[in-house]
Design an enzyme around this catalytic site. Structure first.
Site, PDB file in Angstrom:
ATOM      1  N   SER A  42     -25.911 -44.292 -15.064  1.00 14.54           N
ATOM      2  CA  SER A  42     -27.130 -44.394 -14.584  1.00 14.54           C
ATOM      3  C   SER A  42     -27.843 -44.995 -16.164  1.00 14.54           C
ATOM      4  CB  SER A  42     -27.713 -43.628 -13.731  1.00 14.54           C
ATOM      5  OG  SER A  42     -27.901 -42.496 -14.162  1.00 14.54           O
ATOM      6  N   HIS A 162     -22.880 -42.580  -9.669  1.00 17.34           N
ATOM      7  CA  HIS A 162     -21.761 -42.527 -10.121  1.00 17.34           C
ATOM      8  C   HIS A 162     -21.039 -41.811  -8.601  1.00 17.34           C
ATOM      9  CE1 HIS A 162     -24.189 -39.452 -13.202  1.00 17.34           C
ATOM     10  NE2 HIS A 162     -23.919 -41.276 -12.937  1.00 17.34           N
ATOM     11  N   GLN A 170     -28.627 -38.878  -7.092  1.00 24.01           N
ATOM     12  CA  GLN A 170     -28.047 -39.113  -8.099  1.00 24.01           C
ATOM     13  C   GLN A 170     -26.225 -37.150  -7.666  1.00 24.01           C
ATOM     14  OE1 GLN A 170     -26.995 -41.730 -11.788  1.00 24.01           O
ATOM     15  NE2 GLN A 170     -26.940 -39.682 -12.304  1.00 24.01           N
ATOM     16  N   GLU A 171     -27.357 -36.501  -7.815  1.00 24.28           N
ATOM     17  CA  GLU A 171     -26.650 -35.257  -8.071  1.00 24.28           C
ATOM     18  C   GLU A 171     -27.806 -33.791  -7.367  1.00 24.28           C
ATOM     19  OE1 GLU A 171     -26.612 -34.536 -12.485  1.00 24.28           O
ATOM     20  OE2 GLU A 171     -26.632 -36.768 -12.487  1.00 24.28           O
ATOM     21  N   GLU A 212     -18.713 -37.405 -11.713  1.00 23.30           N
ATOM     22  CA  GLU A 212     -19.292 -35.701 -12.406  1.00 23.30           C
ATOM     23  C   GLU A 212     -18.380 -34.590 -12.040  1.00 23.30           C
ATOM     24  OE1 GLU A 212     -22.796 -35.429 -13.163  1.00 23.30           O
ATOM     25  OE2 GLU A 212     -23.019 -37.057 -14.453  1.00 23.30           O
ATOM     26  N   ASP A 249     -30.667 -34.147  -9.390  1.00 19.71           N
ATOM     27  CA  ASP A 249     -31.282 -35.391 -10.530  1.00 19.71           C
ATOM     28  C   ASP A 249     -31.714 -36.944  -9.404  1.00 19.71           C
ATOM     29  OD1 ASP A 249     -31.295 -37.607 -11.976  1.00 19.71           O
ATOM     30  OD2 ASP A 249     -29.829 -37.490 -12.912  1.00 19.71           O
ATOM     31  N   GLU A 292     -34.987 -33.867 -11.113  1.00 16.71           N
ATOM     32  CA  GLU A 292     -34.987 -34.807 -12.841  1.00 16.71           C
ATOM     33  C   GLU A 292     -34.740 -36.272 -11.915  1.00 16.71           C
ATOM     34  OE1 GLU A 292     -31.222 -33.839 -15.059  1.00 16.71           O
ATOM     35  OE2 GLU A 292     -30.794 -36.875 -15.197  1.00 16.71           O
ATOM     36  N   ASP A 319     -35.729 -38.363 -17.980  1.00 21.05           N
ATOM     37  CA  ASP A 319     -34.107 -38.413 -18.248  1.00 21.05           C
ATOM     38  C   ASP A 319     -34.470 -39.725 -18.631  1.00 21.05           C
ATOM     39  OD1 ASP A 319     -31.371 -39.496 -18.656  1.00 21.05           O
ATOM     40  OD2 ASP A 319     -30.435 -39.319 -16.850  1.00 21.05           O
ATOM     41  N   LYS A 344     -30.105 -36.168 -24.193  1.00 19.84           N
ATOM     42  CA  LYS A 344     -28.843 -36.624 -24.153  1.00 19.84           C
ATOM     43  C   LYS A 344     -28.455 -37.069 -25.690  1.00 19.84           C
ATOM     44  CE  LYS A 344     -28.203 -37.794 -19.187  1.00 19.84           C
ATOM     45  NZ  LYS A 344     -28.967 -38.919 -19.051  1.00 19.84           N
ATOM     46  N   HIS A 372     -25.109 -33.427 -20.336  1.00 17.97           N
ATOM     47  CA  HIS A 372     -23.391 -34.682 -20.992  1.00 17.97           C
ATOM     48  C   HIS A 372     -23.841 -35.656 -20.088  1.00 17.97           C
ATOM     49  CE1 HIS A 372     -21.959 -34.158 -16.385  1.00 17.97           C
ATOM     50  NE2 HIS A 372     -23.508 -33.992 -16.137  1.00 17.97           N
ATOM     51  N   ARG A 373     -22.736 -36.425 -20.472  1.00 15.66           N
ATOM     52  CA  ARG A 373     -22.342 -37.737 -19.226  1.00 15.66           C
ATOM     53  C   ARG A 373     -21.805 -38.319 -18.707  1.00 15.66           C
ATOM     54  NH1 ARG A 373     -26.463 -41.300 -22.061  1.00 15.66           N
ATOM     55  NH2 ARG A 373     -26.474 -42.528 -19.441  1.00 15.66           N
ATOM     56  N   SER A 374     -22.206 -38.743 -17.323  1.00 11.14           N
ATOM     57  CA  SER A 374     -20.825 -39.404 -16.866  1.00 11.14           C
ATOM     58  C   SER A 374     -19.593 -39.610 -17.161  1.00 11.14           C
ATOM     59  CB  SER A 374     -21.049 -40.154 -15.310  1.00 11.14           C
ATOM     60  OG  SER A 374     -21.996 -41.364 -15.726  1.00 11.14           O
ATOM     61  N   LYS A 395     -26.318 -28.718 -18.413  1.00 16.93           N
ATOM     62  CA  LYS A 395     -26.099 -29.495 -16.898  1.00 16.93           C
ATOM     63  C   LYS A 395     -25.120 -30.447 -17.451  1.00 16.93           C
ATOM     64  CE  LYS A 395     -28.014 -33.860 -15.679  1.00 16.93           C
ATOM     65  NZ  LYS A 395     -28.701 -34.941 -14.746  1.00 16.93           N
TER      66      LYS A 395
END
Ligand code: PGA
Ligand code: ZN
Length: 425
Positions: A42, A162, A170-171, A212, A249, A292, A319, A344, A372-374, A395
């Site tokens: 994303s 994800h 998303q999270e 993730e 997020d 986020e 982000d 990131k 991190h990234r996915s 995160k």
């Protein structure tokens, strides 16, 4: 002082099974270190460009061009350089590429070299990588930071881009705020994760996981996801709000279209003001301490409404909004958008630029969260970056899957080796 003797890159696989860049740098005293770079799904529209081959191999997702750029374009220009001169090396990489978004050589190629040089330079001066990051922060910015262990934000329920489920946000993360040390933070998180799995099983909901490592069941609404997590906290004999807070997020750019936020999982579409009210209700009703990308990356007026509404009681993290880019972030600060930034390093491409962005956050009272990234690998550079810069929050996904737990495991070792470091609260 040793000099750079060789820089070598190859194509390896990331946690999604897609190619990414691995790079190794050796000095003339034979010290060697390597890194692998992450990759997002994303992604923010203004991120630095990740160079992909676009040919038939790996469905167009190969990174052989980026690898060749390291081996044939970058490497010959850096042989014989002092590895401790990080800022100069990064400036050289930026001008060698010559574009705003690093689309010429590729941000994945540039970042791999920038980070691999950091790693080998730390070995050269016989410092831990986290101490070395602290040292180059001071070298680059002139400022001194206190290192600490970050409070982890663990994504235990995945939706959006994800996962293949119907959840729009998303999270869904847990933050073990009340833990006395990093060890305890990880133990609580693992217990909550396993209790969530048991609860999902009991209700015949899927326990398969997203990119993730968080579970990805189909649910009625975003609120149902939050309620399931609250139950799992209770089942772990922990208190939501005291021991554990929640974070979201939204990755709202992914469901913003024609001026509206489309919650397709719930069958409704909201304008920015209504979506801000929706998020405010969530913050009022649940122990959510961080949100986020609560608004689309270009919806500055939506961001302003959200920040004015709940910025005083909730961390609001940019982000896709800021993409770790100093210029874009500065504009956002001036407009009063959010109160924290997600960091990131592959959104911008060099460690020097990453550090400059964190420095901008520090001097404007914005919090930084290292992320991190996915798409990840077993690389743990972000753990050291977070400690050395005392960023205070990390995160990096669920307490599950090696691409995620490698970062937490690295932090457990740092805690063991450095008893003076405290867990950031
Ligand atoms: P990404 O997601 O790595 O797929 O961009 C992570 C995030 O949005 O924070
Ligand atoms: Zn995000």
């Amino acid at each position: 002082m040793s000099k750079i003797k060789s820089i070598q890159a190859i194509q390896v696989l990331d946690s999604r099974g897609l190619p990414t860049v691995a790079c190794r740098v050796s000095l003339d005293n034979n010290l060697t270190a390597g890194v692998m770079v992450p990759s997002g799904a994303s992604t923010g529209a203004k991120e630095a460009l990740e160079l992909r081959d676009g040919e038939t191999a790996f469905m167009g997702k190969g990174v052989q061009k980026a690898v060749d750029n390291i081996n044939k374009v970058i490497s010959p220009t850096l042989i014989g350089h002092n590895p401790l001169d990080q800022k100069k090396i990064d400036e050289h990489l930026i001008s060698l590429d010559g574009t705003e978004d690093k689309s010429n050589i590729g941000a994945n190629a540039v970042l791999a070299v920038s980070l691999a040089i950091c790693r080998v330079a730390a070995k050269e001066v016989d410092k831990s990588l986290h101490s070395y990051f602290g040292y180059i922060y001071t070298d680059i910015t002139g400022n001194i930071l206190s290192p600490n262990l970050p409070m982890p934000m663990l994504n235990i329920l995945n939706g959006g881009e994800h996962a293949d489920n119907n959840i729009d946000i998303q999270e869904f993360m847990i933050i073990p705020k009340g833990a006395k040390d990093f060890k305890e933070a990880i133990r609580w998180s693992s217990e909550i994760y396993w209790n969530l799995k048991a609860i999902l099983k009991e209700r015949n909901l899927s326990t398969s996981v997203g990119d993730e490592g968080g579970f990805a069941p189909n649910l009625e609404s975003n609120e149902e996801a939050i309620q399931l997590i609250l139950e799992s906290i209770q089942k772990s004999n922990l208190n939501a709000g005291e021991d554990i807070t929640l974070a979201l997020d939204c990755a709202a750019s992914e469901f913003y279209k024609d001026g509206k936020y489309h919650l397709s999982g719930e069958g409704r579409s909201l304008n920015p003001g209504e979506f801000a009210d929706y998020l405010e209700d969530l913050v009022e009703n649940y122990p959510i301490s961080s949100i986020e990308d609560g608004m689309d990356e270009n919806d500055y007026s939506g961001w302003k409404i959200l920040t004015e509404k709940i910025g005083s009681k909730c961390q609001l993290v940019g982000d896709d909004l800021f993409v770790t880019n100093k210029k874009i972030f500065k504009e956002g600060i001036e407009k009063g958008l959010g109160n924290a930034i997600l960091i990131k390093f592959n959104q911008i491409g060099t460690i020097t630029e990453t550090i400059e962005t964190i420095n901008l956050a520090n001097s404007n009272n914005y919090k930084s969260i290292i992320s991190h990234r996915s798409g990840e690998t077993e690389d743990t550079t972000i753990s050291d970056l977070c400690v050395g810069l005392g960023a205070g929050q990390i995160k990096t996904g669920a307490p599950c899957r090696s691409d995620r737990v490698s970062k937490y495991n690295r932090l457990l070792w740092i805690e063991e080796e450095c008893p003076d470091l405290e867990l950031s609260k």
